[in-house]
Design an enzyme around this catalytic site. Structure first.
Site, PDB file in Angstrom:
ATOM      1  N   ASP A 125       0.813  -1.225   0.000  1.00  0.00           N
ATOM      2  CA  ASP A 125       0.000   0.000   0.000  1.00  0.00           C
ATOM      3  C   ASP A 125       0.844   1.272   0.000  1.00  0.00           C
ATOM      4  OD1 ASP A 125      -2.176  -1.818   0.415  1.00  0.00           O
ATOM      5  OD2 ASP A 125      -1.834  -1.707   2.576  1.00  0.00           O
ATOM      6  N   GLU A 146     -11.465   0.077  -3.471  1.00  0.00           N
ATOM      7  CA  GLU A 146     -10.638   0.596  -2.382  1.00  0.00           C
ATOM      8  C   GLU A 146      -9.423   1.318  -2.977  1.00  0.00           C
ATOM      9  OE1 GLU A 146      -9.347  -2.763  -0.081  1.00  0.00           O
ATOM     10  OE2 GLU A 146      -8.238  -3.659  -1.740  1.00  0.00           O
TER      11      GLU A 146
END
Length: 324
Positions: A16, A223
Site C-alpha cells: 500500500d 478501495e
C-alpha cells in the site's frame, strides 16, 4: 534509483505505498505486513499490520533507506488493531500521517499522527478524526493549499456499511443494477484538526455520464484511492478489488465528478492491488505492491515501482506488471 519492478526492500514485507517527494527525495509511506500462517478471508483478517516503517530513495544511488518503526499501534490510545494503508501530507510546517485502524469496537476510523520530519517518528493524536470512517486515506493538497482526504474500502474496509449515513453492521453492497458505492472525500480544516465538511460521495461516471453500477466490477470503485494533478486535470485512481486492476477517472474539480478513463495497472500477483503516483525530476512513477517475492501469499507483499507514461491526450498508458 532502485531497479524498476523489483522489491524496494525484502527484510520486511511492505504494501500500500503512498509516495511523495520531500527535500528532493522520494518518501514512501507503506503499510507493514506481519508474516503469519493464518487463512485469508473477505474481512481482511489476514492483514495484521501493527506499525509503520518509512522508506526513502533518490536517483543518485540504488539504495533504499528503511527509517525504522515510526509509529506502533500500542502508542495510539483509541486503536485496537490493523494499522492499514496510510498517507502523508505536508502543511503548516508539519508532516501529517493519516492512517486507518480499528477502534476498540472493531470499527475502522481515520487517525492523524504528526512529525516535523518526513522520516518521522510520528506522534499520534489521542482520538480519531471526528466523523471519519472506513480505510485507505489519501491526503491531497491542491495548489491553493487546501487539503482533501479521499477514503473508503468495501468488505473489510466497511464502506458499504455506511450507505444509510451511519454505521450499520449488517450493511451490504447495492444490487448489481444500482449505482455502486462511492468512495468519500472531505476537506480538512486549515489547522488539520478535523473535517471542514461532511464527507461527500466521489462520483465516477461512465461514457454516458451515468454513475458506474455496482455490477460493473471492471470499473467500479473498491478501495485504494489516489489523487494527483496533471496538466490542470484531476486524476482519481483506485483499485477495482474483485477484478484486481488499478483504474482511473479524470475530472475538472477535486470534488468530482470524474469520468472513467481506463486502466493504469493490470492485475499483479496476489489478491490486492494498491498504488500511488508521483512526479520526480520530470518523470512520473507508479508505486505498487505484489506478492511475487512471497510466491503468492496475500499478506506478504512487497512495494515496487515503475515509470508511468501519459499519451498526448492526457490518458495514461496501461502498465502490465513485469517480473524479474
Amino acid at each position: 534509483m532502485k531497479k524498476q519492478n523489483t522489491p524496494l526492500v525484502t527484510h520486511i514485507f511492505t504494501a500500500d505505498p503512498s509516495a511523495h517527494v520531500f527535500n528532493d527525495r522520494i518518501y514512501i509511506y507503506p503499510s507493514h505486513d506481519i508474516p503469519h500462517d493464518g487463512e485469508d478471508n473477505d474481512n481482511g483478517d489476514e492483514y495484521q499490520m501493527r506499525d509503520y516503517h518509512i522508506l526513502s530513495m533518490d536517483d543518485k544511488s540504488d539504495e533504499v533507506i528503511d527509517h525504522g518503526e515510526v509509529l506502533h499501534q500500542d502508542q495510539i490510545p483509541w486503536v485496537k488493531e490493523q494499522l492499514w494503508a496510510p498517507d502523508v501530507v505536508y502543511k503548516n510546517d508539519t508532516y501529517y500521517l493519516v492512517f486507518p485502524a480499528r477502534d476498540m469496537d472493531g470499527i475502522f476510523k481515520l487517525g492523524i499522527a504528526e512529525s516535523k520530519n518526513p522520516e518521522g517518528p510520528f506522534t499520534p493524536r489521542k482520538e480519531p478524526i471526528p466523523g471519519s470512517f472506513s480505510i485507505d486515506p489519501c491526503s491531497f493538497m491542491d495548489d491553493d493549499g487546501k487539503v482533501y482526504i479521499y477514503f473508503g474500502g468495501l468488505w473489510g474496509g466497511q464502506l458499504e456499511k455506511y450507505r444509510e449515513g451511519s454505521f450499520n453492521p449488517n450493511g451490504t453492497e447495492p444490487e448489481k443494477n444500482e449505482p455502486a458505492v462511492c468512495p468519500k472525500v472531505a476537506v480538512m480544516t486549515d489547522d488539520m484538526e478535523g473535517f471542514a465538511s461532511t464527507p461527500a460521495d466521489v462520483v465516477i461516471l461512465d461514457e454516458n455520464g451515468k454513475p458506474l453500477l455496482a455490477g460493473d466490477e471492471n470499473r467500479r470503485y473498491f478501495e485504494g484511492p489516489w489523487m494527483h494533478k496533471y496538466n490542470g486535470k484531476y486524476y482519481f485512481s483506485y483499485s477495482t478489488g474483485t477484478t484486481h486492476t488499478i483504474a482511473y477517472a479524470i475530472g475538472d474539480n477535486p470534488l468530482g465528478p470524474f469520468k472513467y478513463a481506463g486502466k493504469i495497472l493490470e492485475p499483479v500477483i496476489g489478491w490486492t492491488t494498491h498504488h500511488s503516483i508521483v512526479e520526480y525530476h520530470d518523470k512520473w512513477y507508479l508505486f505498487y505492491h505484489d506478492c511475487e517475492y512471497s510466491k503468492g501469499i496475500n499478506h506478504r507483499r512487497c512495494v515496487k515501482y515503475c515509470e508511468l507514461t501519459y499519451n498526448a491526450d492526457g490518458t495514461i498508458q496501461t502498465i502490465t506488471p513485469q517480473y524479474n
